[in-house]
Design an enzyme around this catalytic site. Sequence first.
Site, PDB file in Angstrom:
ATOM      1  N   LYS A 124     -11.752  -5.211  -2.299  1.00  0.00           N
ATOM      2  CA  LYS A 124     -13.021  -3.615  -2.323  1.00  0.00           C
ATOM      3  C   LYS A 124     -12.336  -2.407  -2.399  1.00  0.00           C
ATOM      4  CE  LYS A 124     -13.730  -3.536   2.854  1.00  0.00           C
ATOM      5  NZ  LYS A 124     -12.873  -4.635   3.445  1.00  0.00           N
TER       6      LYS A 124
ATOM      7  N   LYS B  59      -5.652 -10.403  -6.191  1.00  0.00           N
ATOM      8  CA  LYS B  59      -6.865 -10.694  -4.777  1.00  0.00           C
ATOM      9  C   LYS B  59      -8.396  -9.651  -5.666  1.00  0.00           C
ATOM     10  CE  LYS B  59      -8.635  -9.506   0.021  1.00  0.00           C
ATOM     11  NZ  LYS B  59      -7.891  -9.186   1.387  1.00  0.00           N
TER      12      LYS B  59
ATOM     13  N   LYS C 148       1.142  -1.426   0.171  1.00  0.00           N
ATOM     14  CA  LYS C 148      -0.252   0.120  -0.532  1.00  0.00           C
ATOM     15  C   LYS C 148       0.832   1.258  -0.207  1.00  0.00           C
ATOM     16  CE  LYS C 148      -4.052  -2.214   2.152  1.00  0.00           C
ATOM     17  NZ  LYS C 148      -5.132  -2.659   3.320  1.00  0.00           N
TER      18      LYS C 148
END
Length: 344
Positions: free
Chosen positions: A200, A197, A112
């Site tokens: 969301k 993955k 991230k």
Amino acid sequence: MKRVFSGVKPTGHLTLGNYLGAMRQWAAVDQHRADALFCVVDLHALTVDHDPARVRRLSRQAATLLLAAGLDPRLCTLFVQSHVDEHARLSYLLECVATDGEMRRMIQYKEKAARERERGGSVRLSLLTYPVLMAADILAYGTDEVPVGDDQTQHVELTRDLALRFNQRYGQAFVVPRATTPAVGARVMNLQEPMSKMGKSDDSGPGIIYLLDEPDVVRKKVMRAVTDSGRDVEYDREGRPGVANLLEILAACTGGNPEALADVYESYGALKKDTAEAVVEVLRPVQARHKELCADPVFVEGVLRDGAQRARAMARPVVDAAYRAIGLLPAVAEPAEPELNAAR
């Protein structure tokens, strides 16, 4: 009963991956077999640049979808993280036990932080320390088991390390939890990038099936899913990740086995069509219940209010004990108001 804790982060609309990998297991199994707590972890949504109104909206939507997926407030405790102060209180204590090296080794932090730098943004300190807040979420409730996807097991291992270290240094304060993962559907991958993955927080819509996608949208996304070179339908997660992802989604939706399902199909088209219909049918009751709950916001608010009250009652004694153990002076209670003289 064992105590189970898990949560969802309101950083995006919940996906098929969230449902098959976690939410369905919580509703069908975990809330019946354990003293289960499920949390919308909204504080974790603040670790990156965000729109406050969107965080509030997604937090309510996540809570509503958890209820729509089958969580029953008579069987489990559903609440919002920021409504229980003990999470933040305990997080600071655990920061005083964790090390900088541990935080910087976390895989999700590296990924991230790299994405944030690529966008030209600055990396918030909370992004580095949020695994400690996650540990506080778990340890505050004396949690025995944490049902997570396999990408989150590193965070549970850190939680175990912090609990053991705190207990050794300051006395027995925390239960040492363990991670549990469902056998099938634990990690649903992006339909357009099957090595990644289905997250969301990723806005690349074509590869992600959201729980509130209309049936025709679901069908279109599945039919356009990336497959692999070759024509035979084989289950090979490493060599044929696109086909393997479709087989795993179909297996998770129908209760089948991906290897056995591969023998049923002779073409990608047939596999995609059946997978799409299986997903539509799995989502149909969730979407119907979500619509009902949206028409009754007072009920949802009551569930979250009562859940926070129960969660607070469970967490406060644990966190207060940790404060005493680490050496903090207990707060002095306010003196009781003297009773008025009856003669006055």
